[in-house]
Design an enzyme around this catalytic site. Structure first.
Site, short mmCIF file in Angstrom:
data_model
loop_
_atom_site.label_atom_id
_atom_site.label_comp_id
_atom_site.label_asym_id
_atom_site.label_seq_id
_atom_site.Cartn_x
_atom_site.Cartn_y
_atom_site.Cartn_z
N ARG A 115 0.81 -1.35 -0.11
CA ARG A 115 0.15 -0.16 -0.04
C ARG A 115 0.94 1.25 0.08
O ARG A 115 1.68 1.46 1.07
CB ARG A 115 -0.97 -0.06 1.29
N GLU A 125 0.69 4.14 1.27
CA GLU A 125 -0.21 5.00 2.09
C GLU A 125 0.63 6.27 2.29
O GLU A 125 1.68 6.40 2.03
CB GLU A 125 0.11 4.15 3.47
N HIS A 142 1.29 2.16 10.32
CA HIS A 142 1.37 1.78 8.82
C HIS A 142 2.55 1.27 8.37
O HIS A 142 3.64 2.05 8.63
CB HIS A 142 0.80 3.24 8.13
N SER A 148 -10.68 -5.81 9.10
CA SER A 148 -12.04 -5.37 8.16
C SER A 148 -12.43 -6.66 7.62
O SER A 148 -11.95 -7.57 7.11
CB SER A 148 -11.59 -4.22 6.99
N ARG A 187 -0.05 -5.63 13.17
CA ARG A 187 -0.77 -4.85 13.95
C ARG A 187 -1.25 -5.75 15.19
O ARG A 187 -1.26 -5.28 16.23
CB ARG A 187 -2.31 -4.18 13.37
P1 AMO Z 1 -8.18 -3.37 4.94
O1 AMO Z 1 -7.76 -2.22 4.09
O2 AMO Z 1 -9.04 -2.45 6.35
O3 AMO Z 1 -9.18 -4.50 4.45
O4 AMO Z 1 -7.06 -4.12 5.51
C1 AMO Z 1 -7.16 -5.11 6.72
C2 AMO Z 1 -6.15 -5.12 7.78
O5 AMO Z 1 -4.79 -5.20 6.98
C3 AMO Z 1 -4.20 -4.15 8.31
N1 AMO Z 1 -3.43 -3.24 7.19
C4 AMO Z 1 -2.06 -2.56 7.33
N2 AMO Z 1 -1.30 -2.78 8.36
C5 AMO Z 1 -0.24 -1.97 8.30
N3 AMO Z 1 -0.14 -1.15 7.46
C6 AMO Z 1 -0.94 -0.94 6.38
N4 AMO Z 1 -0.62 -0.08 5.51
C7 AMO Z 1 -2.04 -1.67 6.38
N5 AMO Z 1 -3.15 -1.62 5.54
C8 AMO Z 1 -4.05 -2.51 6.02
C9 AMO Z 1 -4.91 -3.61 8.96
C10 AMO Z 1 -6.27 -3.62 8.50
O6 AMO Z 1 -7.34 -3.74 9.39
N6 AMO Z 1 -9.85 -6.60 1.71
C11 AMO Z 1 -10.07 -6.07 3.04
C12 AMO Z 1 -10.29 -6.96 4.08
C13 AMO Z 1 -11.70 -7.89 3.76
O7 AMO Z 1 -12.84 -7.29 3.78
O8 AMO Z 1 -11.30 -9.03 3.84
C14 AMO Z 1 -8.97 -5.12 3.25
O9 AMO Z 1 -7.88 -5.21 2.87
O10 AMO Z 1 -5.06 -4.35 10.43
#
Ligand code: AMO
Length: 434
Positions: A211, A213, A220, A360, A408
């Site tokens: 990502r 981000e 993140h 999520s 996380r």
């Molecule tokens: P989402 O984007 O909320 O959902 O990501 C799910 C979980 O992944 C972790 N996460 C991260 N951890 C660290 N750094 C990041 N940049 C980062 N991005 C995400 C978090 C987050 O809650 N496709 C959906 C999931 C689903 O519906 O099955 C998804 O990716 O803990």
């Protein structure tokens, strides 16, 4: 090294070969001690200057700290030694000498800043605290795999180089794939969904997500590890049940199998696996409770995403892991299904640790026509996702699932300040190497 004995296994009466790093050298005059460290612990090697071979004593005294050595000798009981035993050496071989100036002190006596530690991760992970985090991380992933197996889910691996994104276009890393634009995958979302329509029905994946981000925050990463689950014939409540069980299984495994690591992290006394059911709050209740804390400058209203301060305030208020359910449809992605009796409400859920969001998930839209409409509403071109959408025309069962960030999970479990502590070689806006 076939005849090597781990320091933890060296017992009085053994004639043993131990090999590891020189942790410390203590010269007390007539007698000196070398402390040798390996992955299992440390052992004392005694050097008696007047009684032992001069060359052997010299090798032992001259070796620099953190050099790799091999010691052959008898293991004796010694109540005054830190582990109750010591090696009386017949030979000491320096296998790989270390420079005397090290970028950080692996004995942990001198603290180093996180960037220095990350730049020298190999040395950093010679420290018990840093090493313990990754041993616990490994135990978490082992336990998670086992929990999924108990739920009869099949482990899958899906492509990380993809043609389209799913979790928001601005967060994609573009790459060139034989002259064509491609992306690093943000989530196995669409692939895991495709598998619920296959003969596998229930799947999980533990793999990297990428990502771009914008945020450079303590929680993140630009490359993270996602624990993904998806099951046919599941609704969102069943998906939440599995999510809760998997997270609890990870905690319980660490509590049961990582005593030494928790001690190294000074967590042995306070560590506790969650026991009760995770409360399930609706989004509406969540915003009301956040507003009632008075922590936000502006009151939240229906349709607002939860700001970080709001998550913190609610987390403190709830004080344990919890779910937030029934989000407004408009702030959940196109692949999440709305409630049948109220289309303004989504079946999407988040699972929260008091400090932050961990998961999520939701029930998915499996009806072809609705799915296409969802793409259009989100400003995405359904044709670009044809490989995905067309499978919804050939018998796609109702299904639900979720994604859990492995880092996380470890970060919150071990109360780490920064998510980078839970990644060997983190990728963030400033860090592409090592
Ligand atoms: P989402 O984007 O909320 O959902 O990501 C799910 C979980 O992944 C972790 N996460 C991260 N951890 C660290 N750094 C990041 N940049 C980062 N991005 C995400 C978090 C987050 O809650 N496709 C959906 C999931 C689903 O519906 O099955 C998804 O990716 O803990």
């Amino acid at each position: 090294m076939k005849d090597r004995t781990y320091t933890a296994d060296a017992a009085p009466g053994d004639h043993a070969t131990v090999a590891g790093w020189v942790h410390e050298i203590r010269d007390l005059g007539g007698i000196a001690f070398l402390i040798v460290r390996d992955t299992t612990g440390k052992i004392q090697v005694k050097l008696e200057k007047d009684e032992m071979d001069e060359e052997l004593v010299e090798t032992g005294l001259d070796v620099s700290r953190e050099s790799v050595i091999k010691v052959v000798g008898d293991v004796k009981e010694e109540p005054r030694a830190p582990t109750g035993v010591e090696v009386v050496p017949e030979s000491i071989e320096v296998i790989a000498a270390a420079e005397t100036q090290l970028p950080l002190d692996p004995s942990g006596k001198v603290d180093a800043e996180l960037p220095t530690r990350l730049n020298n991760r190999t040395l950093d992970l010679r420290r018990d605290e840093a090493k313990a985090i990754f041993e616990i991380r490994a135990e978490v992933l082992r336990a998670v795999r086992e929990a999924f197996r108990d739920f009869h889910a099949t482990e899958i691996n899906t492509p990380k180089i993809v043609a389209t994104g799913t979790e928001g276009g601005t967060e994609l890393f573009p790459i060139t794939y034989f002259g064509e634009e491609a992306f690093m995958n943000q989530s196995p979302q669409l692939f895991k969904q495709l598998m619920v329509g296959s003969g596998l029905e229930r799947v999980f994946e533990i793999g990297p997500i990428f990502r771009a981000e914008e945020h450079n925050t303590p929680r993140h990463l630009n490359e993270a590890t996602s624990i993904d689950f998806e099951s046919a014939f599941f609704d969102h409540t069943e998906a939440m049940d599995v999510c809760e069980a998997v997270v609890k299984a990870a905690y319980e495994a660490v509590e049961e199998n990582c005593e030494g690591q928790l001690e190294a992290l000074d967590l042995a006394d306070e560590f506790e696996a969650p026991s009760g059911e995770f409360p399930r709050l609706t989004y509406e209740e969540a915003i009301q409770r956040i507003n009632a804390t008075g922590e936000l400058d502006e009151q939240l209203v229906w349709g607002d995403d939860l700001p970080t301060e709001g998550e913190h305030a609610l987390g403190q208020d709830v004080g344990e892991h919890y779910f937030i359910t029934d989000w407004p449809s408009e702030i959940k992605p196109f692949y999440i299904k709305d409630h049948d009796d109220d289309e303004t409400l989504s079946t999407g859920f988040d699972m929260m640790h008091p400090r932050m969001e961990l998961v999520s998930g939701g029930q998915r839209e499996h009806r072809y026509q609705r799915l296409i409409e969802g793409f259009e509403q989100q400003g995405l071109d359904p044709d670009a996702f044809d490989y995905y959408t067309k499978m919804f025309k050939y018998g796609m069962p109702p299904h639900a699932g979720w994604g859990l960030g492995a880092e996380r999970l470890v970060m919150t479990m071990l109360d780490l300040d920064n998510i980078r502590e839970a990644v060997l070689f983190p990728r963030d806006r400033q860090r592409l190497s090592p």
